[in-house]
Design a protein around this motif. Structure first.
Motif, PDB file in Angstrom:
ATOM      1  N   LYS A  22     -32.842  39.477 -84.763  1.00  0.00           N
ATOM      2  CA  LYS A  22     -32.735  40.836 -84.797  1.00  0.00           C
ATOM      3  C   LYS A  22     -31.418  41.360 -85.052  1.00  0.00           C
ATOM      4  CE  LYS A  22     -35.489  40.462 -80.478  1.00  0.00           C
ATOM      5  NZ  LYS A  22     -35.522  40.668 -78.839  1.00  0.00           N
ATOM      6  N   GLY A  23     -31.274  42.655 -85.426  1.00  0.00           N
ATOM      7  CA  GLY A  23     -30.253  43.281 -86.117  1.00  0.00           C
ATOM      8  C   GLY A  23     -29.846  42.791 -87.424  1.00  0.00           C
ATOM      9  N   PRO A  24     -28.776  43.493 -87.770  1.00  0.00           N
ATOM     10  CA  PRO A  24     -28.438  42.988 -89.454  1.00  0.00           C
ATOM     11  C   PRO A  24     -28.089  41.789 -89.631  1.00  0.00           C
ATOM     12  CG  PRO A  24     -26.715  44.485 -88.265  1.00  0.00           C
ATOM     13  CD  PRO A  24     -27.830  44.343 -87.461  1.00  0.00           C
ATOM     14  N   VAL A  25     -28.401  41.321 -90.859  1.00  0.00           N
ATOM     15  CA  VAL A  25     -28.047  39.825 -91.053  1.00  0.00           C
ATOM     16  C   VAL A  25     -26.650  39.733 -91.529  1.00  0.00           C
ATOM     17  CG1 VAL A  25     -28.733  37.948 -92.494  1.00  0.00           C
ATOM     18  CG2 VAL A  25     -30.413  39.364 -91.628  1.00  0.00           C
ATOM     19  N   ARG A  26     -25.883  38.893 -91.145  1.00  0.00           N
ATOM     20  CA  ARG A  26     -24.259  38.847 -91.617  1.00  0.00           C
ATOM     21  C   ARG A  26     -24.433  38.434 -93.051  1.00  0.00           C
ATOM     22  NH1 ARG A  26     -20.486  38.659 -88.115  1.00  0.00           N
ATOM     23  NH2 ARG A  26     -19.046  37.801 -89.482  1.00  0.00           N
ATOM     24  N   ASP A  27     -23.535  38.983 -93.685  1.00  0.00           N
ATOM     25  CA  ASP A  27     -23.285  38.830 -95.091  1.00  0.00           C
ATOM     26  C   ASP A  27     -22.234  37.645 -95.438  1.00  0.00           C
ATOM     27  OD1 ASP A  27     -22.706  38.806 -97.947  1.00  0.00           O
ATOM     28  OD2 ASP A  27     -22.711  40.865 -98.149  1.00  0.00           O
ATOM     29  N   ARG A  28     -22.508  36.359 -95.467  1.00  0.00           N
ATOM     30  CA  ARG A  28     -21.517  35.345 -95.610  1.00  0.00           C
ATOM     31  C   ARG A  28     -20.504  35.358 -96.607  1.00  0.00           C
ATOM     32  NH1 ARG A  28     -21.400  33.494 -90.871  1.00  0.00           N
ATOM     33  NH2 ARG A  28     -21.324  31.516 -91.298  1.00  0.00           N
ATOM     34  N   TYR A  29     -20.835  36.285 -97.645  1.00  0.00           N
ATOM     35  CA  TYR A  29     -19.895  36.443 -98.830  1.00  0.00           C
ATOM     36  C   TYR A  29     -18.982  37.137 -98.192  1.00  0.00           C
ATOM     37  CZ  TYR A  29     -17.824  38.377-102.981  1.00  0.00           C
ATOM     38  OH  TYR A  29     -16.847  38.600-104.055  1.00  0.00           O
ATOM     39  N   PHE A  30     -19.080  38.065 -97.412  1.00  0.00           N
ATOM     40  CA  PHE A  30     -17.904  38.955 -96.578  1.00  0.00           C
ATOM     41  C   PHE A  30     -17.105  38.128 -95.855  1.00  0.00           C
ATOM     42  CE2 PHE A  30     -19.829  43.431 -97.387  1.00  0.00           C
ATOM     43  CZ  PHE A  30     -19.490  43.337 -98.675  1.00  0.00           C
ATOM     44  N   ASP A  31     -17.936  37.209 -95.134  1.00  0.00           N
ATOM     45  CA  ASP A  31     -17.370  36.390 -94.155  1.00  0.00           C
ATOM     46  C   ASP A  31     -16.275  35.696 -94.920  1.00  0.00           C
ATOM     47  OD1 ASP A  31     -18.681  37.488 -91.974  1.00  0.00           O
ATOM     48  OD2 ASP A  31     -20.045  35.818 -91.795  1.00  0.00           O
ATOM     49  N   LEU A  32     -16.820  34.874 -96.126  1.00  0.00           N
ATOM     50  CA  LEU A  32     -15.840  34.056 -96.880  1.00  0.00           C
ATOM     51  C   LEU A  32     -14.639  35.242 -97.257  1.00  0.00           C
ATOM     52  CD1 LEU A  32     -15.348  31.484 -98.387  1.00  0.00           C
ATOM     53  CD2 LEU A  32     -16.476  32.476-100.163  1.00  0.00           C
ATOM     54  N   LEU A  33     -14.783  36.177 -97.747  1.00  0.00           N
ATOM     55  CA  LEU A  33     -13.729  37.103 -98.146  1.00  0.00           C
ATOM     56  C   LEU A  33     -12.784  37.193 -96.826  1.00  0.00           C
ATOM     57  CD1 LEU A  33     -15.240  39.826-100.421  1.00  0.00           C
ATOM     58  CD2 LEU A  33     -14.226  37.549-101.063  1.00  0.00           C
ATOM     59  N   SER A 294     -27.196  35.927 -97.433  1.00  0.00           N
ATOM     60  CA  SER A 294     -27.959  35.492 -95.929  1.00  0.00           C
ATOM     61  C   SER A 294     -27.669  34.389 -95.198  1.00  0.00           C
ATOM     62  CB  SER A 294     -29.015  36.260 -95.967  1.00  0.00           C
ATOM     63  OG  SER A 294     -30.053  35.421 -96.719  1.00  0.00           O
ATOM     64  N   GLU A 295     -27.648  33.433 -96.319  1.00  0.00           N
ATOM     65  CA  GLU A 295     -27.060  32.016 -95.875  1.00  0.00           C
ATOM     66  C   GLU A 295     -26.124  31.265 -96.939  1.00  0.00           C
ATOM     67  OE1 GLU A 295     -30.810  29.546 -95.922  1.00  0.00           O
ATOM     68  OE2 GLU A 295     -31.811  30.984 -94.087  1.00  0.00           O
ATOM     69  N   TRP A 296     -25.506  30.381 -96.472  1.00  0.00           N
ATOM     70  CA  TRP A 296     -24.296  29.758 -97.421  1.00  0.00           C
ATOM     71  C   TRP A 296     -25.079  28.924 -98.635  1.00  0.00           C
ATOM     72  CZ3 TRP A 296     -19.783  31.407 -96.692  1.00  0.00           C
ATOM     73  CH2 TRP A 296     -19.080  31.630 -95.622  1.00  0.00           C
ATOM     74  N   PRO A 297     -24.439  29.090 -99.603  1.00  0.00           N
ATOM     75  CA  PRO A 297     -24.795  28.226-100.858  1.00  0.00           C
ATOM     76  C   PRO A 297     -24.578  26.989-100.311  1.00  0.00           C
ATOM     77  CG  PRO A 297     -23.554  30.128-101.751  1.00  0.00           C
ATOM     78  CD  PRO A 297     -23.324  30.004-100.006  1.00  0.00           C
ATOM     79  N   LYS A 298     -25.015  25.904-101.297  1.00  0.00           N
ATOM     80  CA  LYS A 298     -25.102  24.488-100.584  1.00  0.00           C
ATOM     81  C   LYS A 298     -23.585  24.119-100.627  1.00  0.00           C
ATOM     82  CE  LYS A 298     -27.023  19.993-101.812  1.00  0.00           C
ATOM     83  NZ  LYS A 298     -28.062  19.260-102.524  1.00  0.00           N
ATOM     84  N   ARG A 299     -22.907  24.317-101.626  1.00  0.00           N
ATOM     85  CA  ARG A 299     -21.613  23.998-101.573  1.00  0.00           C
ATOM     86  C   ARG A 299     -20.580  24.372-100.666  1.00  0.00           C
ATOM     87  NH1 ARG A 299     -19.861  25.484-107.803  1.00  0.00           N
ATOM     88  NH2 ARG A 299     -21.068  27.160-107.039  1.00  0.00           N
ATOM     89  N   LEU A 300     -20.962  25.416-100.076  1.00  0.00           N
ATOM     90  CA  LEU A 300     -20.109  25.984 -99.045  1.00  0.00           C
ATOM     91  C   LEU A 300     -20.502  25.865 -97.410  1.00  0.00           C
ATOM     92  CD1 LEU A 300     -19.253  29.620-100.645  1.00  0.00           C
ATOM     93  CD2 LEU A 300     -17.727  27.689-100.468  1.00  0.00           C
TER      94      LEU A 300
END
Length: 403
Positions: A22-33, A294-300
């Motif tokens: 439910k709700g907007p999916v977190r942008d993991r790229y923005f979380d990384l930044l 929307s999900e982490w790349p394998k390396r991260l």
């Protein structure tokens, strides 16, 4: 002829489908930044290395991410969004104020310090609603061996960010309307204002208003650019525009800095116009690259928990990190009093890396002691260590269904 009835399964007995988030999916790229920005801020305030803001302009990035989130939230009524953002921002500040102002008063700070008791009490309300910089004591003694003298200056250092963030939130509905009407002019308006301050076309008396306008002109373009990214305006540009324009803007800022004695102690933080250009150019590139994970790349994936923790406690970390650095450095300096250490391990005592580790341990303790304020502000159940592990433990296994 009688048609046999086909038994049907009542709706409530139909096999349940997998629950959708439910709700907007977190942008993991923005979380990384955001996590990188926080780490860089702590490292910079510990070491003072002038090249760090060039490698990663943390404040521009953080304001751009906040502007992006604000534009997404403004799909709801503006008054409701502003109230929600202010509610999330202020409780962590109040916790810092309760601890910090109490410590200042205990050490003798009071209305008589500036000769205007009435103004002192009035300005003290900025610790409640930081429309301007909250006041703090200067020249206070430290706590021997644990807290350096004049500690209140370091504690109050991050408060400009809270004040600037509050004003960006209040102005966002108007900025968004201007952005939709005149996108290019709106993005570059803060840069023009910064240039006007830099070259003396605008001069204002006092300290509070010029300080607020300087911060707005320095990072306002980044905030608005974050809003433009959320609005999809950057995607409407030809793909070659941003890679062509952004480096030129950033290099102009770097050129201006080098022409004004850029060095240790005189870096981008003391050059608002250069900072504005460099931050805008860099943020443009980072948002242009934006892969929107929307999900982490394998390396991260291995960094999921620390990055989640940094994002969950971003305000707490930013507000308390300066004090943690001061405490870490003060305690670490006590080791110079041990003969064995200064005679054989002076290289270790002079290294910033053990102090950095110690500072992050103290920051972790602040997360535990004070981070709950962010949960209460967001109307969430308070957690001591919100790194996402609790959610993963309670998440249904693949192939299972919720009742």
């Amino acid at each position: 002829m009688t048609v046999p009835l086909v038994p049907t399964v009542p709706e409530q007995q139909q096999p349940p489908q997998a629950a959708r988030p439910k709700g907007p999916v977190r942008d993991r790229y923005f979380d990384l930044l955001r996590a990188l920005a926080l780490f860089r801020v702590v490292l910079y305030h510990l070491t003072g290395w002038a090249w760090l803001p060039l490698v990663f302009p943390s404040m521009g990035v953080m304001f751009a991410l906040a502007g992006n989130l604000m534009a997404r939230s403004l799909k709801r009524p503006a008054a409701q969004v502003i109230k929600s953002r202010i509610r999330r921002l202020l409780p962590p500040l109040w916790v810092l104020g309760v601890v910090g102002v109490t410590g200042m008063v205990v050490q003798g700070w009071g209305p008589s310090d500036d000769g205007h008791p009435g103004w002192w009490w009035l300005h003290l309300t900025y610790w409640v609603l930081p429309l301007s910089d909250p006041p703090y004591a200067e020249g206070l003694p430290g706590v021997h061996g644990y807290l350096a003298e004049n500690w209140a200056v370091d504690l109050a250092g991050p408060l400009w960010y809270i004040r600037a963030y509050l004003w960006y939130v209040l102005l966002s509905p108007f900025l968004l309307k201007a952005l939709r009407a005149l996108p290019v002019a709106t993005v570059f308006a803060p840069i023009a204002l910064s240039a006007a301050f830099e070259f003396g076309y605008i001069t204002l008396p006092g300290e509070r208003i010029p300080s607020a306008l300087t911060d707005f002109s320095t990072f306002g373009a980044c905030w608005i650019l974050g809003m433009a990214h959320q609005e999809g305006l950057l995607k409407k540009l030809p793909r070659y525009v941003v890679p062509s324009v952004a480096p030129a803007i950033a290099l102009l800022g770097l050129w201006y800095a080098t022409k004004h004695d850029f060095s240790q102690g005189n870096d981008l933080d003391s050059m608002p116009f250069a900072q504005a250009l460099w931050s805008l150019g860099t943020v443009m590139i980072l948002l242009h690259v934006s892969p929107s994970w929307s999900e982490w790349p394998k390396r991260l994936k291995r960094f999921d928990r620390p990055i989640t923790l940094l994002n969950s406690r971003a305000v707490t970390i930013y507000l308390w990190h300066n004090t943690c650095i001061v405490v870490a450095m003060t305690i670490w300096d006590r080791l110079w009093g041990i003969d064995l250490m200064w005679q054989h391990f002076s290289w270790l005592l002079e290294s910033p890396w053990p102090v950095l580790v110690f500072a992050w341990i103290l920051i972790g303790s602040c997360i535990v002691w004070f981070g709950w304020a962010e949960d209460l502000a967001a109307k969430r159940r308070p957690q001591l260590w919100p790194d996402g592990s609790q959610g993963r433990r309670t998440r249904p296994k693949s192939g299972s269904h919720r009742a």
